[in-house]
Design a protein around this motif. Sequence first.
Motif, PDB file in Angstrom:
ATOM      1  N   GLN A   1       0.823  -1.200   0.000  1.00 58.16           N
ATOM      2  CA  GLN A   1       0.000   0.000   0.000  1.00 58.16           C
ATOM      3  C   GLN A   1       0.861   1.254   0.000  1.00 58.16           C
ATOM      4  O   GLN A   1       2.032   1.208   0.338  1.00 58.16           O
ATOM      5  CB  GLN A   1      -0.901   0.018   1.240  1.00 58.16           C
ATOM      6  N   VAL A   2       0.217   2.375  -0.380  1.00 58.45           N
ATOM      7  CA  VAL A   2       0.872   3.680  -0.356  1.00 58.45           C
ATOM      8  C   VAL A   2       0.251   4.504   0.769  1.00 58.45           C
ATOM      9  O   VAL A   2      -0.972   4.550   0.908  1.00 58.45           O
ATOM     10  CB  VAL A   2       0.687   4.418  -1.699  1.00 58.45           C
ATOM     11  N   GLN A   3       1.098   5.100   1.588  1.00 56.62           N
ATOM     12  CA  GLN A   3       0.616   6.000   2.633  1.00 56.62           C
ATOM     13  C   GLN A   3       0.610   7.425   2.068  1.00 56.62           C
ATOM     14  O   GLN A   3       1.595   7.873   1.480  1.00 56.62           O
ATOM     15  CB  GLN A   3       1.507   5.938   3.867  1.00 56.62           C
ATOM     16  N   LEU A   4      -0.495   8.128   2.269  1.00 53.72           N
ATOM     17  CA  LEU A   4      -0.687   9.449   1.681  1.00 53.72           C
ATOM     18  C   LEU A   4      -0.983  10.479   2.762  1.00 53.72           C
ATOM     19  O   LEU A   4      -1.817  10.230   3.642  1.00 53.72           O
ATOM     20  CB  LEU A   4      -1.851   9.410   0.687  1.00 53.72           C
ATOM     21  N   VAL A   5      -0.308  11.632   2.674  1.00 56.49           N
ATOM     22  CA  VAL A   5      -0.518  12.702   3.644  1.00 56.49           C
ATOM     23  C   VAL A   5      -0.695  14.014   2.897  1.00 56.49           C
ATOM     24  O   VAL A   5       0.244  14.492   2.237  1.00 56.49           O
ATOM     25  CB  VAL A   5       0.661  12.817   4.630  1.00 56.49           C
ATOM     26  N   GLU A   6      -1.890  14.603   3.010  1.00 55.45           N
ATOM     27  CA  GLU A   6      -2.181  15.870   2.349  1.00 55.45           C
ATOM     28  C   GLU A   6      -1.757  17.056   3.217  1.00 55.45           C
ATOM     29  O   GLU A   6      -1.739  16.962   4.452  1.00 55.45           O
ATOM     30  CB  GLU A   6      -3.679  16.012   2.046  1.00 55.45           C
ATOM     31  N   SER A   7      -1.457  18.157   2.563  1.00 55.59           N
ATOM     32  CA  SER A   7      -1.148  19.406   3.252  1.00 55.59           C
ATOM     33  C   SER A   7      -1.435  20.564   2.311  1.00 55.59           C
ATOM     34  O   SER A   7      -1.647  20.365   1.118  1.00 55.59           O
ATOM     35  CB  SER A   7       0.312  19.437   3.714  1.00 55.59           C
ATOM     36  N   GLY A   8      -1.430  21.780   2.875  1.00 54.54           N
ATOM     37  CA  GLY A   8      -1.590  22.967   2.051  1.00 54.54           C
ATOM     38  C   GLY A   8      -2.957  23.601   2.101  1.00 54.54           C
ATOM     39  O   GLY A   8      -3.177  24.663   1.505  1.00 54.54           O
ATOM     40  N   GLY A   9      -3.893  22.971   2.805  1.00 55.12           N
ATOM     41  CA  GLY A   9      -5.213  23.565   2.925  1.00 55.12           C
ATOM     42  C   GLY A   9      -5.193  24.804   3.802  1.00 55.12           C
ATOM     43  O   GLY A   9      -4.192  25.120   4.447  1.00 55.12           O
ATOM     44  N   LYS A  19      -2.237  25.849  -3.091  1.00 57.43           N
ATOM     45  CA  LYS A  19      -1.614  24.673  -3.704  1.00 57.43           C
ATOM     46  C   LYS A  19      -1.576  23.566  -2.672  1.00 57.43           C
ATOM     47  O   LYS A  19      -0.938  23.697  -1.618  1.00 57.43           O
ATOM     48  CB  LYS A  19      -0.196  24.972  -4.193  1.00 57.43           C
ATOM     49  N   LEU A  20      -2.267  22.486  -2.961  1.00 50.62           N
ATOM     50  CA  LEU A  20      -2.282  21.324  -2.094  1.00 50.62           C
ATOM     51  C   LEU A  20      -1.168  20.368  -2.494  1.00 50.62           C
ATOM     52  O   LEU A  20      -0.828  20.245  -3.673  1.00 50.62           O
ATOM     53  CB  LEU A  20      -3.625  20.602  -2.177  1.00 50.62           C
ATOM     54  N   SER A  21      -0.633  19.682  -1.495  1.00 51.72           N
ATOM     55  CA  SER A  21       0.369  18.655  -1.727  1.00 51.72           C
ATOM     56  C   SER A  21      -0.093  17.353  -1.095  1.00 51.72           C
ATOM     57  O   SER A  21      -0.815  17.355  -0.103  1.00 51.72           O
ATOM     58  CB  SER A  21       1.717  19.054  -1.116  1.00 51.72           C
ATOM     59  N   CYS A  22       0.356  16.261  -1.683  1.00 50.07           N
ATOM     60  CA  CYS A  22       0.067  14.931  -1.146  1.00 50.07           C
ATOM     61  C   CYS A  22       1.359  14.136  -1.197  1.00 50.07           C
ATOM     62  O   CYS A  22       1.811  13.747  -2.283  1.00 50.07           O
ATOM     63  CB  CYS A  22      -1.027  14.269  -1.974  1.00 50.07           C
ATOM     64  N   ALA A  23       1.941  13.941  -0.034  1.00 45.00           N
ATOM     65  CA  ALA A  23       3.208  13.200   0.052  1.00 45.00           C
ATOM     66  C   ALA A  23       2.920  11.714   0.184  1.00 45.00           C
ATOM     67  O   ALA A  23       2.113  11.300   1.017  1.00 45.00           O
ATOM     68  CB  ALA A  23       4.013  13.697   1.248  1.00 45.00           C
ATOM     69  N   ALA A  24       3.596  10.933  -0.631  1.00 47.59           N
ATOM     70  CA  ALA A  24       3.365   9.494  -0.655  1.00 47.59           C
ATOM     71  C   ALA A  24       4.586   8.738  -0.168  1.00 47.59           C
ATOM     72  O   ALA A  24       5.729   9.134  -0.422  1.00 47.59           O
ATOM     73  CB  ALA A  24       3.013   9.051  -2.065  1.00 47.59           C
ATOM     74  N   SER A  25       4.349   7.646   0.497  1.00 44.32           N
ATOM     75  CA  SER A  25       5.439   6.768   0.922  1.00 44.32           C
ATOM     76  C   SER A  25       4.937   5.331   0.833  1.00 44.32           C
ATOM     77  O   SER A  25       3.748   5.065   0.777  1.00 44.32           O
ATOM     78  CB  SER A  25       5.880   7.082   2.353  1.00 44.32           C
ATOM     79  N   ASP A  90     -16.010  25.825  -3.657  1.00 41.42           N
ATOM     80  CA  ASP A  90     -14.861  24.916  -3.601  1.00 41.42           C
ATOM     81  C   ASP A  90     -14.543  24.499  -2.167  1.00 41.42           C
ATOM     82  O   ASP A  90     -13.674  23.647  -1.945  1.00 41.42           O
ATOM     83  CB  ASP A  90     -13.627  25.574  -4.212  1.00 41.42           C
ATOM     84  N   THR A  91     -15.224  25.091  -1.203  1.00 38.46           N
ATOM     85  CA  THR A  91     -14.996  24.742   0.196  1.00 38.46           C
ATOM     86  C   THR A  91     -15.315  23.278   0.449  1.00 38.46           C
ATOM     87  O   THR A  91     -16.409  22.805   0.123  1.00 38.46           O
ATOM     88  CB  THR A  91     -15.852  25.632   1.114  1.00 38.46           C
ATOM     89  N   ALA A  92     -14.349  22.557   0.989  1.00 39.83           N
ATOM     90  CA  ALA A  92     -14.512  21.113   1.233  1.00 39.83           C
ATOM     91  C   ALA A  92     -13.246  20.582   1.897  1.00 39.83           C
ATOM     92  O   ALA A  92     -12.230  21.285   1.976  1.00 39.83           O
ATOM     93  CB  ALA A  92     -14.746  20.373  -0.079  1.00 39.83           C
ATOM     94  N   VAL A  93     -13.330  19.349   2.341  1.00 39.94           N
ATOM     95  CA  VAL A  93     -12.123  18.609   2.710  1.00 39.94           C
ATOM     96  C   VAL A  93     -11.616  17.938   1.436  1.00 39.94           C
ATOM     97  O   VAL A  93     -12.377  17.254   0.740  1.00 39.94           O
ATOM     98  CB  VAL A  93     -12.400  17.559   3.793  1.00 39.94           C
ATOM     99  N   TYR A  94     -10.348  18.145   1.145  1.00 38.96           N
ATOM    100  CA  TYR A  94      -9.743  17.598  -0.070  1.00 38.96           C
ATOM    101  C   TYR A  94      -8.897  16.380   0.288  1.00 38.96           C
ATOM    102  O   TYR A  94      -8.074  16.438   1.206  1.00 38.96           O
ATOM    103  CB  TYR A  94      -8.896  18.652  -0.760  1.00 38.96           C
ATOM    104  N   TYR A  95      -9.109  15.311  -0.468  1.00 37.18           N
ATOM    105  CA  TYR A  95      -8.403  14.060  -0.243  1.00 37.18           C
ATOM    106  C   TYR A  95      -7.620  13.675  -1.499  1.00 37.18           C
ATOM    107  O   TYR A  95      -8.094  13.872  -2.615  1.00 37.18           O
ATOM    108  CB  TYR A  95      -9.388  12.926   0.037  1.00 37.18           C
ATOM    109  N   CYS A  96      -6.454  13.072  -1.302  1.00 36.52           N
ATOM    110  CA  CYS A  96      -5.781  12.448  -2.430  1.00 36.52           C
ATOM    111  C   CYS A  96      -5.955  10.935  -2.316  1.00 36.52           C
ATOM    112  O   CYS A  96      -6.161  10.399  -1.224  1.00 36.52           O
ATOM    113  CB  CYS A  96      -4.304  12.826  -2.499  1.00 36.52           C
ATOM    114  N   ALA A  97      -5.891  10.293  -3.461  1.00 34.60           N
ATOM    115  CA  ALA A  97      -6.066   8.842  -3.519  1.00 34.60           C
ATOM    116  C   ALA A  97      -5.139   8.273  -4.576  1.00 34.60           C
ATOM    117  O   ALA A  97      -4.772   8.962  -5.535  1.00 34.60           O
ATOM    118  CB  ALA A  97      -7.507   8.490  -3.829  1.00 34.60           C
TER     119      ALA A  97
END
Length: 127
Positions: A1-9, A19-25, A90-97
């Motif tokens: 699996q890939v672990q994903l962590v969003e930031s930038g909100g 600008k949102l970022s999603c760091a993957a590991s 556009d207001t919302a919680v943003y998720y990366c997948a």
Amino acid sequence: QVQLVESGGGLVQAGGSLKLSCAASGRTFSSYAMGWFRQAPGKERDFVAAISWSGARTAYAESVKGRFTISKDNAKNTLYLQMNSLKPEDTAVYYCAADPIIGVYEMEARLGQLRDWGQGTQVTVSS
């Protein structure tokens, strides 16, 4: 699996940018199609944008076309979402997948089957 962590909100005025970022590991990030999704209070999670493993192909929801840009840096294992001309809707919680099998053009239709998700980052656009 890939672990994903969003930031930038954060909080921004209408017309502004974030600008949102999603760091993957974890597993091989560069071979995964990835996407951004959002969920407003009381609403279902919706597709925003997706990008192929190479970055060559992208897809966008109609509501964000021309305003948002998805990109990824495989060397940094990071996915981005540049959001311009933001609107209160556009207001919302943003998720990366990320998913090792589902391709960029299938991500919207197969949202519920995407394997790896981040915890989300809040974006609030004030009028």
